[in-house]
Design a protein around this motif. Structure first.
Motif, PDB file in Angstrom:
ATOM      1  N   ILE A   3      15.741 -30.920  20.786  1.00 28.26           N
ATOM      2  CA  ILE A   3      15.137 -30.082  19.761  1.00 28.26           C
ATOM      3  C   ILE A   3      14.987 -30.867  18.464  1.00 28.26           C
ATOM      4  N   HIS A  25      18.497 -22.341  14.045  1.00 24.80           N
ATOM      5  CA  HIS A  25      18.671 -23.735  13.643  1.00 24.80           C
ATOM      6  C   HIS A  25      18.518 -23.874  12.126  1.00 24.80           C
ATOM      7  N   GLU A  30      13.796 -22.164  16.660  1.00 22.43           N
ATOM      8  CA  GLU A  30      13.004 -22.914  17.642  1.00 22.43           C
ATOM      9  C   GLU A  30      12.746 -22.035  18.855  1.00 22.43           C
ATOM     10  N   VAL A  39       9.915 -27.530  23.359  1.00 19.18           N
ATOM     11  CA  VAL A  39       9.770 -26.690  22.177  1.00 19.18           C
ATOM     12  C   VAL A  39       8.291 -26.355  22.040  1.00 19.18           C
ATOM     13  N   THR A  42       7.915 -23.062  16.330  1.00 19.53           N
ATOM     14  CA  THR A  42       8.977 -22.980  15.342  1.00 19.53           C
ATOM     15  C   THR A  42       8.661 -21.801  14.437  1.00 19.53           C
TER      16      THR A  42
END
Length: 178
Positions: A3, A25, A30, A39, A42
């Protein structure tokens, strides 16, 4: 799954229906596709993010942002922010109660819960006192939310529809419920 980024990780939420993993995070959340382990999005500006809740039936997600004392509401398909709701101080865990369509944050610094109408994004109860520091919560599928009060050796039962605390259960060894 790489990540990247800095530190300060907290809760994760698995949406097995849509094959997504939400990872809190620090200042963003994420979104990982669990079929590719990549990923894919976001969700930014989630300052001090702790928890993630998902309302599949409404197509919405929610993050508890502990530094900004609010909840980010986002679209499950696009991962784009669609709204914000103020909470008590230090929202940590967050949970969606599907029977009543309510989202509840467990506000550790103000020792209360904020209850939000998941459909409208409006605050129903900004501060329902819980009598101690809430940490984590679970739903029973009947409109109740159970929260552990970590500094009191208690479980609190909340009626999500009425936005009331209905019971306190002692979890101290040798004590019956209060």
């Amino acid at each position: 799954i790489k990540i990247g980024g800095g530190t300060r990780w907290d809760y994760v939420f698995v949406d097995s229906t849509n094959h997504k993993l939400y990872v809190s995070h620090a200042t963003q959340t994420e979104v990982v596709d669990t079929t590719t382990d990549k990923v894919i999005a976001t969700i930014p500006n989630t300052a001090g993010v702790h928890g993630i809740a998902v309302a599949l039936d409404l197509g919405k997600g929610y993050t508890s942002n502990g530094t900004s004392n609010d909840v980010t509401i986002f679209d499950l398909k696009t991962s784009k922010e669609t709204g914000r709701v103020k909470t008590g101080q230090g929202p940590d865990a967050i949970i969606y109660e599907p029977v009543t369509h309510r989202v509840l944050t467990m506000n550790g610094k103000s020792n209360d819960t904020t209850i939000i109408d998941a459909k409208t994004g409006e605050s129903i109860t900004a501060s329902l006192p819980l009598g101690g520091k809430p940490e984590f919560a679970q739903v029973d599928g009947k409109g109740h939310v159970y929260v552990n009060i970590e500094n009191k050796n208690e479980i609190v039962e909340i009626n999500a529809k009425d936005a009331t605390v209905t019971k306190h259960y002692s979890i101290e060894i040798g004590r019956a419920h209060v």
